[in-house]
Design a protein around this motif. Structure first.
Motif, PDB file in Angstrom:
ATOM      1  N   GLN A  93      10.844  39.101  24.693  1.00  0.00           N
ATOM      2  CA  GLN A  93       9.530  39.163  24.063  1.00  0.00           C
ATOM      3  C   GLN A  93       8.961  37.766  23.843  1.00  0.00           C
TER       4      GLN A  93
ATOM      5  N   ASP B 184      14.947  43.530  24.856  1.00  0.00           N
ATOM      6  CA  ASP B 184      13.703  43.137  25.512  1.00  0.00           C
ATOM      7  C   ASP B 184      13.552  41.627  25.416  1.00  0.00           C
TER       8      ASP B 184
ATOM      9  N   ASP C 280       9.337  41.195  29.150  1.00  0.00           N
ATOM     10  CA  ASP C 280       9.046  42.598  28.871  1.00  0.00           C
ATOM     11  C   ASP C 280       7.754  42.771  28.087  1.00  0.00           C
ATOM     12  N   GLU C 281       7.584  41.974  27.046  1.00  0.00           N
ATOM     13  CA  GLU C 281       6.425  42.122  26.165  1.00  0.00           C
ATOM     14  C   GLU C 281       5.816  40.779  25.816  1.00  0.00           C
TER      15      GLU C 281
ATOM     16  N   LEU D 230       0.104  48.186  24.125  1.00  0.00           N
ATOM     17  CA  LEU D 230       0.916  49.082  23.315  1.00  0.00           C
ATOM     18  C   LEU D 230       0.333  49.279  21.926  1.00  0.00           C
TER      19      LEU D 230
ATOM     20  N   GLY E  89      11.112  50.195  26.628  1.00  0.00           N
ATOM     21  CA  GLY E  89      11.123  49.939  25.227  1.00  0.00           C
ATOM     22  C   GLY E  89      12.251  50.402  24.466  1.00  0.00           C
TER      23      GLY E  89
ATOM     24  N   ASN F 150      16.545  42.023  20.362  1.00  0.00           N
ATOM     25  CA  ASN F 150      15.645  41.419  21.349  1.00  0.00           C
ATOM     26  C   ASN F 150      15.827  39.915  21.471  1.00  0.00           C
TER      27      ASN F 150
ATOM     28  N   ARG G 249      -0.238  43.704  21.360  1.00  0.00           N
ATOM     29  CA  ARG G 249       1.111  43.868  21.908  1.00  0.00           C
ATOM     30  C   ARG G 249       0.986  44.513  23.287  1.00  0.00           C
ATOM     31  N   TYR G 250       1.480  43.806  24.308  1.00  0.00           N
ATOM     32  CA  TYR G 250       1.397  44.260  25.690  1.00  0.00           C
ATOM     33  C   TYR G 250       2.778  44.405  26.299  1.00  0.00           C
ATOM     34  N   ARG G 251       2.938  45.383  27.173  1.00  0.00           N
ATOM     35  CA  ARG G 251       4.140  45.559  27.987  1.00  0.00           C
ATOM     36  C   ARG G 251       3.784  45.144  29.403  1.00  0.00           C
TER      37      ARG G 251
ATOM     38  N   ARG H  22       8.809  46.730  33.638  1.00  0.00           N
ATOM     39  CA  ARG H  22       9.911  46.299  32.765  1.00  0.00           C
ATOM     40  C   ARG H  22      10.407  47.480  31.938  1.00  0.00           C
ATOM     41  N   ASN H  23      11.385  47.232  31.093  1.00  0.00           N
ATOM     42  CA  ASN H  23      12.003  48.279  30.259  1.00  0.00           C
ATOM     43  C   ASN H  23      10.956  49.105  29.545  1.00  0.00           C
TER      44      ASN H  23
END
Length: 184
Positions: free
Chosen positions: A5, A3, A132-133, A162, A184, A112, A175-177, A181-182
């Protein structure tokens, strides 16, 4: 899969540094219970570090003779010429972040990719669909002005929350996605 991040601290009004890159407002919370623990948990999943030239310069000025990521490959996106500290695994690059996405994933070796910053560089990853995050720790201060958390061109699609947690009774980690995107 790796990811991309963005793990960062922000003032309540959305700044990651003052206009002159001062982080004193943030560093006063270094001894806050739980802050170091969250960082260590995050770093356990990091295989590669990415930052811009300004962040790199700041680290060299504020940590002279001590590279903070000695065991990780680091990629520096910059238009300037720099040299790397002795023993550091640093690659200096220029160009569109999308051109280097696979290299960063390969460099992370199944872990990551941490987009350290700054916000302008992370916004380039977001525009390229490579973010991603976002893991942001809100610090209970307001700066009034400074370097923006994520200077995007316009509104983003809603992010998926998340998790959230309180750190030391003062800060909050969110924590946000990003959509699309993937998983996780």
């Amino acid at each position: 899969m790796s990811d991309f991040q963005y793990y960062v601290a922000s003032s309540l009004d959305g700044f990651i540094a003052t206009p002159d890159d001062d982080l004193g407002w943030l560093l006063q919370f270094d001894s806050t219970e739980g802050v170091g623990e969250g960082y260590e948990e995050f770093m356990a999943g990091v295989g590669c570090v990415v930052m811009g030239g300004q962040t790199y310069r700041w680290l060299l000025q504020h940590e002279p003779g001590k590279w903070p990521y000695p065991d990780l490959p680091c990629w520096i996106f910059t238009h300037r010429e720099y040299s790397a500290p002795e023993g550091a695994d640093i690659t200096f690059v220029r160009g569109d972040v999308a051109e280097f996405a696979q290299d960063l994933i390969d460099s992370a070796a199944g872990r990551n990719v941490w987009l350290v910053g700054g916000g302008d560089l992370v916004a380039q990853f977001a525009r390229a669909g490579l973010l991603d995050e976002i893991i942001v720790t809100l610090i209970p201060v307001a700066l009034g002005s400074g370097k923006q958390l994520l200077p995007v061109d316009g509104p983003t699609a809603p992010l998926e929350l998340l998790s959230s947690r309180t750190i030391g009774g003062a800060a909050v980690e969110l924590r946000y996605r990003l959509p699309g995107r993937n998983a996780g």
